[in-house]
Design a protein around this motif. Structure first.
Motif, PDB file in Angstrom:
ATOM      1  N   GLU A  32     -17.210  48.203 -38.080  1.00 35.09           N
ATOM      2  CA  GLU A  32     -17.186  46.948 -38.826  1.00 35.09           C
ATOM      3  C   GLU A  32     -16.945  45.751 -37.902  1.00 35.09           C
ATOM      4  OE1 GLU A  32     -14.322  46.831 -41.985  1.00 35.09           O
ATOM      5  OE2 GLU A  32     -15.171  45.008 -42.849  1.00 35.09           O
ATOM      6  N   VAL A  33     -16.047  45.945 -36.911  1.00 33.67           N
ATOM      7  CA  VAL A  33     -15.775  44.865 -35.955  1.00 33.67           C
ATOM      8  C   VAL A  33     -17.063  44.515 -35.208  1.00 33.67           C
ATOM      9  CG1 VAL A  33     -14.521  44.281 -33.840  1.00 33.67           C
ATOM     10  CG2 VAL A  33     -13.331  45.432 -35.714  1.00 33.67           C
ATOM     11  N   PHE A  34     -17.768  45.535 -34.733  1.00 37.64           N
ATOM     12  CA  PHE A  34     -19.038  45.298 -34.044  1.00 37.64           C
ATOM     13  C   PHE A  34     -20.002  44.523 -34.945  1.00 37.64           C
ATOM     14  CE2 PHE A  34     -18.506  49.118 -31.034  1.00 37.64           C
ATOM     15  CZ  PHE A  34     -18.323  48.304 -29.935  1.00 37.64           C
ATOM     16  N   LYS A  35     -20.017  44.913 -36.218  1.00 35.05           N
ATOM     17  CA  LYS A  35     -20.980  44.312 -37.141  1.00 35.05           C
ATOM     18  C   LYS A  35     -20.698  42.820 -37.329  1.00 35.05           C
ATOM     19  CE  LYS A  35     -22.584  45.010 -41.816  1.00 35.05           C
ATOM     20  NZ  LYS A  35     -21.540  44.633 -42.772  1.00 35.05           N
ATOM     21  N   ILE A  36     -19.419  42.461 -37.422  1.00 35.67           N
ATOM     22  CA  ILE A  36     -19.069  41.051 -37.613  1.00 35.67           C
ATOM     23  C   ILE A  36     -19.492  40.224 -36.396  1.00 35.67           C
ATOM     24  CG2 ILE A  36     -17.136  39.442 -37.891  1.00 35.67           C
ATOM     25  CD1 ILE A  36     -15.737  41.698 -39.525  1.00 35.67           C
ATOM     26  N   TRP A  37     -19.247  40.777 -35.200  1.00 39.84           N
ATOM     27  CA  TRP A  37     -19.640  40.059 -33.987  1.00 39.84           C
ATOM     28  C   TRP A  37     -21.159  39.987 -33.867  1.00 39.84           C
ATOM     29  CZ3 TRP A  37     -16.952  37.030 -30.773  1.00 39.84           C
ATOM     30  CH2 TRP A  37     -15.555  37.105 -30.823  1.00 39.84           C
ATOM     31  N   ARG A  38     -21.819  41.069 -34.290  1.00 37.66           N
ATOM     32  CA  ARG A  38     -23.283  41.088 -34.225  1.00 37.66           C
ATOM     33  C   ARG A  38     -23.880  39.972 -35.092  1.00 37.66           C
ATOM     34  NH1 ARG A  38     -27.013  45.666 -33.230  1.00 37.66           N
ATOM     35  NH2 ARG A  38     -29.049  44.933 -33.885  1.00 37.66           N
ATOM     36  N   PHE A  57     -26.030  43.981 -29.736  1.00 43.97           N
ATOM     37  CA  PHE A  57     -27.336  43.332 -29.546  1.00 43.97           C
ATOM     38  C   PHE A  57     -28.519  44.254 -29.837  1.00 43.97           C
ATOM     39  CE2 PHE A  57     -24.494  41.765 -26.090  1.00 43.97           C
ATOM     40  CZ  PHE A  57     -24.254  40.519 -26.617  1.00 43.97           C
ATOM     41  N   GLY A  58     -28.283  45.565 -29.766  1.00 42.42           N
ATOM     42  CA  GLY A  58     -29.435  46.469 -29.735  1.00 42.42           C
ATOM     43  C   GLY A  58     -29.552  47.351 -30.955  1.00 42.42           C
TER      44      GLY A  58
END
Lengths: 386, 303
Positions: free
Chosen positions: A201-207, A367-368
């Motif tokens: 979820e953290v990755f998703k918010i930054w993405r 990013f990917g």
């Protein structure tokens, strides 16, 4: 007698201040060499191989378990045991400096990750300048608002992060996971949990922040050396920053500081920084101890570290005459107990090395192709166990 | 002739063997300084690396013999296997482009004309810049945040937004090759220039009087007679490219996403980030054997 000491550029300011004060007040002298952060690990390895380590060297605290397991530091368990404040030394630094119940290092500098926000930009964007974000979702809203209101000419950006820098991700993203009560590795540092829901979820918010272009155009390429350079120029609304940079900010800049939160709240921090130990090959152990012992004394901690808004290596000195002047410093000091320092013998080669598996995972996630995360997570576990 | 032979034979018979021995000692003494230098600087490190590759070699403390574990591990090192492919690709592209550019420059400044000395110097100058410095220079110039190239291109209307010079795998490779050509074209031009000037002018004159045009002269005379010099340049370029390190280490840091990791970078990583000195030594030995093999092959084919 003159002893030699190495430190890395990331925490150079603190080391230089301590050494200068020590040299002014003591007969023994310390000759300090500062080495670029990226080159530190190779330089230590080369010097150790040639048995030419300095008498004393500071190490990024997360590398310390690896160094002690390689036998680079001298065992100073008995010397530490004689210190009256031995139980008040920063707990996570002490934990990482202990191997098989023997102690090898003292805390040198503490560098905590916290959210900095620029009060002027908040005001201009119509946000409350006195209220920092309380959750990662709110952080994202603030960053997006600033981007939309002030980002038109490309000078100001909502937020920023080191998108091509493994250590930066670790330092700024993981506290959000800890704040939500989750973990990123098992206690032994041998299994990666970076494919678990909170991290995802953290990755998703930054993405989403990156996709909305709220992170500045160069975040994806940022390799680390310059990632903290944009905020002091007043170009960034809100971003995770190292606490050691607070004392280096422009005097006139109005900055708010708040703990890093999870997606829905909570508080945590990455307790980074350096530990200091005597090298295993030093021939001047007594003089070296005299110096490193002094660095955690009341005098050095209060009059050198606290005076410059730095986080203290001793919890019993957190409330002192200088910290009382700046509530932000009190807040940062209070985080030491809540924060974490991850332990893993293979931390550097797994998470910090640009060719290590973590940077690939983080970049795919942000990013990917995020569907590659589980497979790359297995690569991290493999690297941790090598 | 016969006289000399008989005389020397007689001398060998009559002279005591002690004198022959002293001449042998003398010979050894003459060779000794070189032998020591070769031994200390070339043979000893090679033997040490070979020995390291057969051991688990910690930073401090005793090494333990573990052969052939360090070699077997290589097959399980995907980063190295990728680096082999990348380095070969880089070597092929660089060698072709570098040879072309260097030959072009050499032909441009081949003849003595006014001003030619200036261009020779200008082309050669980047060769005087260290690779690490050149890497930093390009990093600074092409940086999207503070480099001057992007604003210039945008001001001229060539691009509309900052070019990701090292932000994508292909651009990172392209930018690095540009750096390498900038750095080395002048040096290789110098090598080719010496070869060009060794071609006797009479040959050209004869060709011209036979009515050969410029293209015929170039393909039938210049290129064949330049062959030994071209071979030297090729060997230097191929060897240098296979050992590429500084340009990628300083300029691209192996990125983005490990797309520009050269073989030597993996050796460096294993030695100084993973502290696996034995494994790094094994990689070095493999690299050395491959290089010696390749160079022998090239020497044979190009001679």
């Amino acid at each position: 007698m003159t002893i030699t000491m190495w430190t890395r550029a990331a925490t150079q300011t603190q080391s230089e201040r301590l050494v200068a004060e020590y040299n002014k007040t003591h007969k023994n002298q310390v000759k300090l060499t500062v080495i670029p952060t990226d080159n530190y690990q190779p330089r230590i390895a080369a010097a150790a191989g040639a048995k030419q380590l300095p008498d004393v060297f500071a190490a990024d605290v997360i590398f310390v378990p690896n160094y002690t397991s390689q036998g680079l530091f001298m065992d100073i368990t008995d010397r530490i045991a004689a210190l009256p404040y031995k139980d008040k030394l920063a707990p996570s630094h002490m934990k990482l400096g202990t191997l098989d119940n023997r102690q090898y290092t003292l805390p040198h500098t503490l560098d905590l990750s916290v959210w900095f926000w620029n009060k002027d930009l908040y005001e201009k964007a119509g946000l409350d300048p006195e209220q920092g974000p309380k959750s990662l979702k709110e952080f994202a809203q603030h960053a997006t608002t600033i981007q939309e209101k002030l980002g038109k000419d490309g000078k100001v950006h909502g937020t920023f992060f080191g998108g091509n820098c493994g250590g930066c991700y670790v330092f700024t993203f993981w506290p959000s996971v800890w704040a939500a009560g989750a973990q990123i590795m098992n206690d032994e540092g041998t299994t990666s949990l970076n494919d678990q829901p909170v991290m995802t979820e953290v990755f998703k918010i930054w993405r989403e922040l990156y996709e909305k272009k709220a992170t500045g155009p160069t975040a994806k390429e940022e390799q680390g050396p310059t990632w903290t350079g944009f905020f002091p120029k007043g170009e960034i609304g809100v971003m995770p920053m190292p606490s050691t940079t607070l004392g280096l900010m422009p005097k006139e800049m109005k900055i708010g500081v708040t703990p890093i939160a999870g997606p829905d709240g909570g508080e945590s921090t990455f307790v980074g920084g350096d530990s200091l130990g005597i090298s295993a090959t030093s021939k001047n152990a007594d003089a070296a101890w005299e110096f490193i012992n002094w660095t955690v004394s009341d005098q050095a901690q209060v009059e050198v570290m606290a005076k410059n808004k730095d986080v203290l290596a001793r919890t019993d000195l957190a409330g002192n005459k200088y910290s009382a002047e700046d509530p932000r410093v009190v807040m940062i000091n209070s985080l030491v107990a809540k924060g974490q320092t991850p332990f893993a013998l293979r931390f550097g080669q797994t998470y910090n090395d640009p060719q290590g598996p973590w940077l690939r995972l983080a970049r795919e996630a942000v990013f990917g192709d995020a569907s590659k995360v589980p497979q790359l997570n297995a690569e991290i576990t493999k690297s941790l166990q090598q | 002739m016969t006289l000399t032979v008989t005389r020397s034979r007689r001398a060998a018979h009559s002279a005591p063997s002690a004198r022959w021995r002293s001449r042998k000692v003398q010979g050894w003494l003459y060779a000794a300084p070189t032998a020591v230098i070769v031994g200390v600087l070339f043979i000893a490190p090679l033997v040490l690396v070979g020995w390291m590759s057969l051991n688990r070699w910690p930073l401090l403390g005793q090494a333990t013999f573990n052969a052939p574990a360090n070699y077997l591990k290589i097959a399980d090192n995907p980063l190295f296997l990728d680096a082999v492919v990348f380095t070969l690709k880089y070597t092929a592209i660089t060698t072709v482009l570098l040879s072309g550019v260097a030959l072009g420059l050499a032909l441009l400044v081949q003849e003595r004309r006014p001003g030619v000395a200036f261009f020779r110097t200008a082309f050669f100058l980047p060769g005087a810049v260290g690779f690490a410095a050149a890497g930093l220079l390009f990093y600074g110039m092409l940086n999207n945040d503070f480099g001057p190239i992007d604003p210039m291109l945008q001001a001229l209307g060539i691009t509309s937004e900052p070019v990701k010079w090292i932000g994508t795998p292909n651009m990172a490779l392209f930018s690095t090759i540009t750096l390498v050509i900038w750095r080395f074209a002048g040096f290789n031009m110098l090598i080719l220039l010496t070869g060009l000037q060794a071609i006797p002018t009479e040959v050209y004159e004869a060709a011209r009087s036979d009515g050969a045009n410029r293209w015929q002269i170039f393909t039938k005379i210049t290129l064949p007679l330049l062959r030994p010099t071209l071979a030297l340049m090729l060997i230097l370029s191929v060897t240098g490219s296979l050992l590429a390190f500084d340009q990628f280490f300083v300029f691209t840091n192996g990125g983005p996403d490990n797309s520009t990791v050269s073989m030597v970078m993996v050796v460096y990583r294993d030695a100084f980030f993973r502290f696996d000195l034995g494994g790094a030594a094994a990689l070095s030995v493999v690299l050395l054997v491959a290089l010696v093999g390749l160079n022998t092959l090239m020497m044979r084919r190009l001679r």
